[in-house]
Design an enzyme around this catalytic site. Structure first.
Site, PDB file in Angstrom:
ATOM      1  N   SER A 195     -23.630  60.851  12.233  1.00 38.44           N
ATOM      2  CA  SER A 195     -24.644  59.826  12.354  1.00 38.44           C
ATOM      3  C   SER A 195     -25.511  59.959  13.607  1.00 38.44           C
ATOM      4  O   SER A 195     -26.504  59.247  13.735  1.00 38.44           O
ATOM      5  CB  SER A 195     -23.986  58.440  12.337  1.00 38.44           C
ATOM      6  OG  SER A 195     -23.112  58.273  13.433  1.00 38.44           O
ATOM      7  N   LYS A 218     -28.138  57.832  21.913  1.00 38.93           N
ATOM      8  CA  LYS A 218     -28.119  57.317  20.537  1.00 38.93           C
ATOM      9  C   LYS A 218     -28.362  55.812  20.591  1.00 38.93           C
ATOM     10  O   LYS A 218     -27.825  55.125  21.482  1.00 38.93           O
ATOM     11  CB  LYS A 218     -26.753  57.643  19.923  1.00 38.93           C
ATOM     12  CG  LYS A 218     -26.573  57.303  18.466  1.00 38.93           C
ATOM     13  CD  LYS A 218     -25.196  57.792  17.996  1.00 38.93           C
ATOM     14  CE  LYS A 218     -24.915  57.499  16.549  1.00 38.93           C
ATOM     15  NZ  LYS A 218     -23.600  58.050  16.112  1.00 38.93           N
ATOM     16  N   SER A 249     -19.282  62.296  13.756  1.00 43.03           N
ATOM     17  CA  SER A 249     -20.687  61.990  14.044  1.00 43.03           C
ATOM     18  C   SER A 249     -21.284  62.717  15.237  1.00 43.03           C
ATOM     19  O   SER A 249     -22.494  62.643  15.449  1.00 43.03           O
ATOM     20  CB  SER A 249     -20.865  60.480  14.248  1.00 43.03           C
ATOM     21  OG  SER A 249     -20.849  59.833  13.015  1.00 43.03           O
TER      22      SER A 249
END
Lengths: 469, 120
Positions: free
Chosen positions: A160, A82, A184
């Site tokens: 996310s 990420k 997330s």
């Protein structure tokens, strides 16, 4: 030439091919880099493809494996992280336009450990801007565009950690590192149809990861299956002098083929399926049935009645406003993609210190209440999400009116720092995946993974492939 | 002072909107929904339905406290905010005030310390 099916193989199977030299790290990395470049944009899954450094790492892995210096199961395995995890040879954008040119001159501890294990970092993966800390309410909340589910690109891949979810689901990389402050990892795992493991707070170093909320942020693996997640977790977990919150406990992992010695006592909290989508309810029931000989289920367990939502809201609001105070006060939040994010941070700047401290004080009785529950049960089970993925073109609050998941298990688990494992368990509306989550007491990852392995030995939902051309 | 009509806090949609505005998310949705879920009555009862079958919600006033805090926001950051954005911030303030009330309803012993430890 690597056949398409190979891109969806679990890490352990890829590792066998690499170790026995039926597949080369350079060949595999090249193919993943090509997929990241070609297919990544389809899902808005990728920020930066790291071709040069990845091929350098892959060549090193190839030489070492050929010379018999095999480092372990991740040696030569491509991966992504990420884009809130710092890497020294690529930008680290935090998914947000104001940081699109940001660079760090060091690797985050998690990246260092992946490299030490021989993994080949191929790309920085897309994410919701600032990990959602400014209050987004729409999938289109990243300067790279909305994360899209490979199963149906009219729908969100979850947030996310949107890029890790869709990149793993589409077979662009075998595994990725995501992060969770409050949902997330679990949500994109559910919406993208992959397996996600949220570790116990402090098990994985946060050094080099964007801070949204110091007392809630966690890095964790997203992959094809629970076994993969455990292999990755074993590589990145453990004490780090650069992150004082890290535990000395670490995580050693060896897959145990046998089911638990005794049935695991599983609590299903009251209300977790009352108002979920019908397919979510049916798939959850079928999942428990698939495990009926290894779990002892108690239904309608009362979840502790504490202000989980307001507590996580106050903590994320206050810590997030502090973490991004310069961005908020300078007005540069107006550069963010989601309209709500452009003003969402201002209210956080005025959260009373007493409310924040009250929330932080409540975490102790919250942990005691949940610990008392875990004296009677080994794990808690629930649908990971009450619905399949949200439409990419609607505000979240308009997506599925009337649907609810019952008790606030995601905030509770995060406030108490507890691990959870989300696994695909079928399909629902619009051909989108559904998911089951198991949550356990702190440092119960081994038990979670053991049960996950049993489930994924008996079912093949985690091996289903989206229609990727 | 203009006041936007708002459904009551018990209305699920209003609750979601409040939470969404509350900047709660590191995954707004998970957190927001879970937050909303936590608003179900003790015992897991259902929240009010926001769908068309539900009775229309009575408008709710934004509290004076939220308006007062909004004035601080306007003075500090007004140059960065449109009137619509400022109104949204005020609505979020109102949600946060409601959340703060819930936090304070749980009585804590004097010796119950915040869950972080300072090291010298």
């Amino acid at each position: 030439m690597i056949d398409d099916a190979s891109f969806f193989l679990p890490v352990r199977e890829l590792a066998v091919r690499l170790r026995t030299r039926k597949l080369g790290p350079v060949e595999l990395a090249t193919a993943c880099l090509d997929r990241l470049e070609k297919l990544g944009p389809r899902y808005n899954a990728v920020v930066t493809v790291m071709r040069e450094s990845a091929l350098t790492d892959a060549r090193t892995a190839e030489r070492e494996i050929a010379a018999g210096r095999y480092r372990g199961l991740l040696h030569g395995i491509p991966c992504g992280v990420k884009d809130l995890v710092a890497t020294k040879n690529a930008p680290t954008t935090w998914g947000a336009a104001p940081y699109r040119d940001q660079r760090f001159d060091y690797d985050a501890t998690a990246v260092q450990r992946l490299r030490a294990a021989g993994a080949v970092l191929c790309g920085k993966l897309a994410m919701v801007e600032l990990a959602g800390g400014m209050g987004y309410n729409h999938a289109d909340a990243s300067f790279t565009g909305p994360g899209l589910a490979p199963w149906n690109t009219k729908f969100w891949s979850g947030g996310s950690s949107s890029g890790p979810g869709s990149a793993v689901a589409a077979g662009l990389v075998p595994f990725a590192i995501g992060s969770e402050t409050s949902g997330s990892i679990l949500t994109p795992a559910a919406y993208s149809g992959v397996t996600g493991l949220r570790p116990t707070y402090g098990l994985v170093s946060r050094h080099g990861a964007m801070a949204l909320c110091w007392t809630l942020d966690k890095l964790g693996p997203m992959a094809r299956g629970a076994d993969d997640c455990a292999i990755v977790l074993a590589a990145v977990a453990g004490r780090d002098a650069k992150d004082e919150s890290t535990s000395t406990r670490g995580f050693a992992y060896q897959r145990r083929p046998e089911p638990p010695a005794r049935p695991l006592r599983v609590a299903v909290p009251k209300g977790v399926t009352d108002k979920v989508q019908p397919e979510v309810r049916a798939n959850f029931a079928a999942s428990l049935e698939a495990l009926e000989d290894v779990i002892d289920v108690t239904r309608d367990v009362e979840w502790p009645d504490l202000p989980w939502g307001p507590a996580v809201s106050a903590i994320v609001g206050a810590e997030g406003a502090s973490a991004f105070l310069d961005l908020i006060e300078s007005g540069r939040v107006k550069e963010l993609a989601c309209p709500k994010d452009r003003h969402g941070g201002y209210a956080g700047t005025l959260i009373p210190a007493v409310d924040y401290l009250q929330a932080m004080r409540l975490r102790r009785p919250m942990k005691r209440a949940v610990a008392a529950l875990f004296e009677k049960f080994d794990l808690v089970a629930s649908p990971t999400r009450a619905t399949v993925a949200y439409p990419a073109d609607k505000n979240f609050e308009d997506a599925y009116p009337g649907i609810s998941g019952g008790p606030a298990l995601i905030p509770a688990g995060n406030l108490c720092g507890l691990p959870a494992l989300a696994m695909p368990n079928g399909f629902g509306e619009n051909g989108l995946p559904t998911s089951i989550a198991f949550m356990g007491p702190a440092f119960s990852e081994r038990r979670l993974v053991q049960l996950g392995n049993v489930y994924q030995t008996r079912t093949d939902w985690h091996l289903k492939r989206p229609p990727v051309a | 002072m203009s006041r936007l009509p708002q459904p009551p806090i018990t209305d699920r949609r209003r609750f979601l909107v409040t939470i969404g505005l509350a900047g709660l998310s590191s995954t707004l949705v998970p957190s927001a929904l879970a937050f909303a879920q936590s608003a179900t009555p003790p015992g897991g009862g259902a929240p009010a339905k926001p769908d068309s079958a539900a009775a229309p919600a009575a408008p709710a006033e934004i509290s004076d406290d939220a308006r007062s805090l909004g004035e601080i926001v306007r003075r500090r950051y007004g140059k960065h905010l449109t009137p619509e954005q400022l109104e949204a911030v005020i609505r979020e303030m109102d949600g946060r005030i409601q959340g703060g009330k819930r936090l304070r309803e749980t009585k804590l012993a004097n010796g119950e310390e915040p869950d972080f430890t300072f090291h010298a």
